[in-house]
Write a protein that holds these residues in place. Structure first.
Motif, PDB file in Angstrom:
ATOM      1  N   VAL A 136      35.670 -15.075  -6.683  1.00 28.06           N
ATOM      2  CA  VAL A 136      36.470 -14.153  -7.508  1.00 28.06           C
ATOM      3  C   VAL A 136      35.595 -13.001  -7.983  1.00 28.06           C
ATOM      4  CG1 VAL A 136      37.687 -13.933  -9.714  1.00 28.06           C
ATOM      5  CG2 VAL A 136      38.124 -15.907  -8.246  1.00 28.06           C
ATOM      6  N   ARG A 137      34.413 -13.343  -8.496  1.00 22.57           N
ATOM      7  CA  ARG A 137      33.505 -12.312  -9.032  1.00 22.57           C
ATOM      8  C   ARG A 137      33.041 -11.358  -7.934  1.00 22.57           C
ATOM      9  NH1 ARG A 137      31.606 -11.312 -13.716  1.00 22.57           N
ATOM     10  NH2 ARG A 137      32.012 -12.754 -15.402  1.00 22.57           N
ATOM     11  N   THR A 138      32.661 -11.919  -6.787  1.00 20.32           N
ATOM     12  CA  THR A 138      32.158 -11.068  -5.698  1.00 20.32           C
ATOM     13  C   THR A 138      33.246 -10.133  -5.194  1.00 20.32           C
ATOM     14  OG1 THR A 138      30.703 -12.876  -5.076  1.00 20.32           O
ATOM     15  CG2 THR A 138      30.956 -11.115  -3.467  1.00 20.32           C
ATOM     16  N   LEU A 139      34.453 -10.668  -5.063  1.00 17.66           N
ATOM     17  CA  LEU A 139      35.560  -9.831  -4.581  1.00 17.66           C
ATOM     18  C   LEU A 139      35.866  -8.714  -5.590  1.00 17.66           C
ATOM     19  CD1 LEU A 139      37.424  -9.894  -2.047  1.00 17.66           C
ATOM     20  CD2 LEU A 139      39.176 -10.819  -3.530  1.00 17.66           C
ATOM     21  N   LEU A 140      35.820  -9.055  -6.861  1.00 12.65           N
ATOM     22  CA  LEU A 140      36.073  -8.023  -7.887  1.00 12.65           C
ATOM     23  C   LEU A 140      34.951  -6.979  -7.876  1.00 12.65           C
ATOM     24  CD1 LEU A 140      37.435 -10.158 -10.871  1.00 12.65           C
ATOM     25  CD2 LEU A 140      38.692  -8.437  -9.569  1.00 12.65           C
ATOM     26  N   ASP A 141      33.699  -7.444  -7.768  1.00 15.70           N
ATOM     27  CA  ASP A 141      32.574  -6.483  -7.708  1.00 15.70           C
ATOM     28  C   ASP A 141      32.748  -5.525  -6.541  1.00 15.70           C
ATOM     29  OD1 ASP A 141      31.382  -7.573  -9.869  1.00 15.70           O
ATOM     30  OD2 ASP A 141      29.858  -8.708  -8.771  1.00 15.70           O
ATOM     31  N   ARG A 142      33.215  -6.080  -5.432  1.00 16.67           N
ATOM     32  CA  ARG A 142      33.293  -5.284  -4.201  1.00 16.67           C
ATOM     33  C   ARG A 142      34.507  -4.365  -4.192  1.00 16.67           C
ATOM     34  NH1 ARG A 142      33.328  -8.655   1.338  1.00 16.67           N
ATOM     35  NH2 ARG A 142      31.229  -9.229   0.714  1.00 16.67           N
ATOM     36  N   ARG A 143      35.642  -4.823  -4.675  1.00 22.89           N
ATOM     37  CA  ARG A 143      36.886  -4.082  -4.464  1.00 22.89           C
ATOM     38  C   ARG A 143      37.511  -3.456  -5.702  1.00 22.89           C
ATOM     39  NH1 ARG A 143      35.967  -2.870   0.464  1.00 22.89           N
ATOM     40  NH2 ARG A 143      35.831  -4.631   1.880  1.00 22.89           N
ATOM     41  N   LEU A 144      37.256  -4.014  -6.879  1.00 20.02           N
ATOM     42  CA  LEU A 144      37.914  -3.456  -8.073  1.00 20.02           C
ATOM     43  C   LEU A 144      37.521  -1.991  -8.336  1.00 20.02           C
ATOM     44  CD1 LEU A 144      39.719  -3.679 -10.575  1.00 20.02           C
ATOM     45  CD2 LEU A 144      37.825  -4.799 -11.774  1.00 20.02           C
ATOM     46  N   PRO A 145      36.218  -1.621  -8.246  1.00 16.41           N
ATOM     47  CA  PRO A 145      35.882  -0.207  -8.504  1.00 16.41           C
ATOM     48  C   PRO A 145      36.601   0.751  -7.551  1.00 16.41           C
ATOM     49  CG  PRO A 145      33.892  -1.549  -8.515  1.00 16.41           C
ATOM     50  CD  PRO A 145      35.003  -2.424  -8.005  1.00 16.41           C
ATOM     51  N   ARG A 146      36.785   0.318  -6.298  1.00 15.01           N
ATOM     52  CA  ARG A 146      37.464   1.190  -5.327  1.00 15.01           C
ATOM     53  C   ARG A 146      38.927   1.377  -5.683  1.00 15.01           C
ATOM     54  NH1 ARG A 146      35.991   2.138  -0.392  1.00 15.01           N
ATOM     55  NH2 ARG A 146      37.782   1.353   0.738  1.00 15.01           N
ATOM     56  N   ILE A 147      39.577   0.294  -6.079  1.00 16.82           N
ATOM     57  CA  ILE A 147      41.003   0.382  -6.403  1.00 16.82           C
ATOM     58  C   ILE A 147      41.199   1.165  -7.703  1.00 16.82           C
ATOM     59  CG2 ILE A 147      43.039  -1.006  -7.021  1.00 16.82           C
ATOM     60  CD1 ILE A 147      42.278  -0.920  -3.992  1.00 16.82           C
ATOM     61  N   LEU A 148      40.273   0.959  -8.630  1.00 13.72           N
ATOM     62  CA  LEU A 148      40.349   1.707  -9.886  1.00 13.72           C
ATOM     63  C   LEU A 148      40.139   3.206  -9.631  1.00 13.72           C
ATOM     64  CD1 LEU A 148      40.778   1.028 -12.836  1.00 13.72           C
ATOM     65  CD2 LEU A 148      38.320   0.747 -13.099  1.00 13.72           C
ATOM     66  N   ALA A 149      39.183   3.524  -8.768  1.00 16.02           N
ATOM     67  CA  ALA A 149      38.915   4.935  -8.442  1.00 16.02           C
ATOM     68  C   ALA A 149      40.120   5.573  -7.754  1.00 16.02           C
ATOM     69  CB  ALA A 149      37.681   5.036  -7.549  1.00 16.02           C
ATOM     70  N   LEU A 150      40.726   4.825  -6.833  1.00 17.98           N
ATOM     71  CA  LEU A 150      41.921   5.337  -6.138  1.00 17.98           C
ATOM     72  C   LEU A 150      43.030   5.646  -7.150  1.00 17.98           C
ATOM     73  CD1 LEU A 150      43.664   5.610  -3.437  1.00 17.98           C
ATOM     74  CD2 LEU A 150      44.340   3.259  -3.866  1.00 17.98           C
ATOM     75  N   SER A 151      43.316   4.685  -8.026  1.00 14.82           N
ATOM     76  CA  SER A 151      44.407   4.870  -8.988  1.00 14.82           C
ATOM     77  C   SER A 151      44.089   6.001  -9.958  1.00 14.82           C
ATOM     78  CB  SER A 151      44.629   3.579  -9.787  1.00 14.82           C
ATOM     79  OG  SER A 151      44.598   2.469  -8.961  1.00 14.82           O
ATOM     80  N   ARG A 152      42.836   6.069 -10.368  1.00 12.56           N
ATOM     81  CA  ARG A 152      42.407   7.102 -11.309  1.00 12.56           C
ATOM     82  C   ARG A 152      42.616   8.494 -10.714  1.00 12.56           C
ATOM     83  NH1 ARG A 152      41.243  10.465 -14.417  1.00 12.56           N
ATOM     84  NH2 ARG A 152      39.401  10.743 -15.711  1.00 12.56           N
ATOM     85  N   ARG A 153      42.242   8.630  -9.455  1.00 15.35           N
ATOM     86  CA  ARG A 153      42.340   9.960  -8.833  1.00 15.35           C
ATOM     87  C   ARG A 153      43.786  10.328  -8.515  1.00 15.35           C
ATOM     88  NH1 ARG A 153      36.985   8.540  -6.078  1.00 15.35           N
ATOM     89  NH2 ARG A 153      35.545   9.894  -7.192  1.00 15.35           N
ATOM     90  N   LEU A 154      44.596   9.330  -8.248  1.00 19.21           N
ATOM     91  CA  LEU A 154      45.993   9.644  -7.928  1.00 19.21           C
ATOM     92  C   LEU A 154      46.823   9.861  -9.183  1.00 19.21           C
ATOM     93  CD1 LEU A 154      46.793   7.314  -4.897  1.00 19.21           C
ATOM     94  CD2 LEU A 154      46.007   9.670  -4.913  1.00 19.21           C
ATOM     95  N   LEU A 155      46.519   9.126 -10.247  1.00 13.86           N
ATOM     96  CA  LEU A 155      47.347   9.209 -11.451  1.00 13.86           C
ATOM     97  C   LEU A 155      46.763  10.144 -12.502  1.00 13.86           C
ATOM     98  CD1 LEU A 155      48.203   5.406 -11.790  1.00 13.86           C
ATOM     99  CD2 LEU A 155      49.741   7.222 -11.045  1.00 13.86           C
ATOM    100  N   ASN A 156      45.457  10.368 -12.424  1.00 14.19           N
ATOM    101  CA  ASN A 156      44.790  11.244 -13.389  1.00 14.19           C
ATOM    102  C   ASN A 156      44.997  10.749 -14.829  1.00 14.19           C
ATOM    103  OD1 ASN A 156      43.064  13.400 -13.531  1.00 14.19           O
ATOM    104  ND2 ASN A 156      44.673  14.876 -14.037  1.00 14.19           N
ATOM    105  N   ASP A 157      45.007   9.436 -14.988  1.00 17.54           N
ATOM    106  CA  ASP A 157      45.194   8.842 -16.313  1.00 17.54           C
ATOM    107  C   ASP A 157      44.461   7.494 -16.325  1.00 17.54           C
ATOM    108  OD1 ASP A 157      46.331   7.029 -18.289  1.00 17.54           O
ATOM    109  OD2 ASP A 157      47.870   8.541 -18.622  1.00 17.54           O
TER     110      ASP A 157
END
Lengths: 185, 144
Positions: free
Chosen positions: A24-45
């Motif tokens: 769980v931790r490794t998957l979150l380390d690997r993928r959560l920042p990418r998904i957060l960055a994607l959402s951040r850039r698309l939603l700007n919030d």
């Protein structure tokens, strides 16, 4: 899109399904920042981006035990889920009349010529936010998320040719709105 | 066959790094660049300028609270789930016994004292609902 058995997340996902904390931790380390960055850039919030990232991974946990290896890359699936959640929020924004428009930085040049790094990044972020949604999605998926053209087109459910068109138009618009910065980079 | 026009289109769409262009066209693009560097190097330099600006748009790092919520909601090992359910079952047994004891005490006392029984029952119902939620959550963590 099939994985040809080369999904780097497949073993981790199986571990998540078995309830292994390290997976769980490794998957979150690997993928959560990418998904957060994607959402951040698309939603700007940042707050909405965090909600989307959380919902995306809650759905992933739900899928973990039933995941069928070889059907799709997990990273592509995650991007698709996050993108759909972003679409929903963007659509709701368009449908909900508001007295206060979302706060946006003016994408035009600042009055002073010497810009700090934070000013520069704000300008770029604002120019990105000012693009039509689909152009912004194409650029974020290909440039920032590093997806290949076939993968990005699959995530957006469009052809590779259509993706290229969106990328070309989006980058041309960015070049025009950031033209005054080109000498400073 | 890579043409100048296609090379320019690819740079305009994918940026100044040929390594990020569609895999099937990279080799031909590199060959054309090697043959015509004076004409094509400026195309890549121009596209790379926008790439560098795009890299300035900041990403957001996940905060500890979000990580904590996702870790807590992740699937649990099957044996841990069984231990949880067994522990809750025991606790529920005690609650039921306490409820029965309070009810009997009220009846034996022969006085109308609905309040303690009602409270005990409400607590028991709450515990049952919670257990049902927890069991759902253990099966389907997103239910949390």
């Amino acid at each position: 899109m099939a994985t040809d058995g080369n999904d780097p997340d497949e073993a981790l996902l199986a571990g998540v399904g078995r309830g292994e904390a390290s997976a769980v931790r490794t998957l979150l380390d690997r993928r959560l920042p990418r998904i957060l960055a994607l959402s951040r850039r698309l939603l700007n919030d940042p707050g909405e981006a965090e909600d989307v990232a959380q919902e995306t991974f809650l759905r992933a946990w739900k899928q973990a035990r039933a995941w069928k290896p070889g059907a799709a890359r997990f990273d592509t699936w995650l991007h698709r889920v996050a993108l759909n959640l972003c679409y929903d929020r963007l659509r709701r924004r368009r449908e909900t009349p508001t007295d206060q428009p979302p706060e946006q930085v003016d994408p035009g040049p600042a009055p002073d010529a010497g810009l700090l790094a934070s000013d520069l990044s704000q300008r770029v972020e604002a120019a990105l936010a000012a693009l039509p949604d689909r152009q912004r999605e194409a650029i974020v998926l290909c440039h920032h998320q590093g997806l290949g053209n076939i993968e990005a087109a699959a995530v957006m459910a469009i052809s590779v040719e259509a993706l290229e068109g969106l990328l070309g138009r989006g980058r041309r618009a960015l070049k025009a709105s950031l033209a005054d910065l080109r000498g400073e980079d | 066959m890579m043409t100048f026009e296609r090379f320019e289109d690819l740079a305009a769409a994918y940026g100044g790094e040929i390594a990020r262009w569609p895999e099937g066209e990279r080799e031909a693009a590199r060959a054309l660049l090697a043959a015509e560097p004076a004409r094509l190097s400026p195309v890549l330099t121009e596209a790379a300028g926008l790439d560098r600006l795009l890299d300035l748009a900041p990403a957001q790092r996940p905060d500890a609270a979000l990580l904590g919520r996702l870790i807590a909601a992740a699937p649990q090992p099957a044996n841990t789930a069984r231990r949880w359910i067994a522990g809750l079952g025991a606790a529920l047994g005690l609650s039921a016994a306490a409820f029965a004891g309070v009810s009997v005490g009220v009846m034996v006392g022969g006085q109308a004292q609905p309040a303690p029984a009602a409270v005990a029952q409400a607590e028991t119902v709450t515990a049952v609902d919670f257990t049902a939620d927890l069991q759902d959550a253990l099966e389907e963590p997103a239910a949390l």
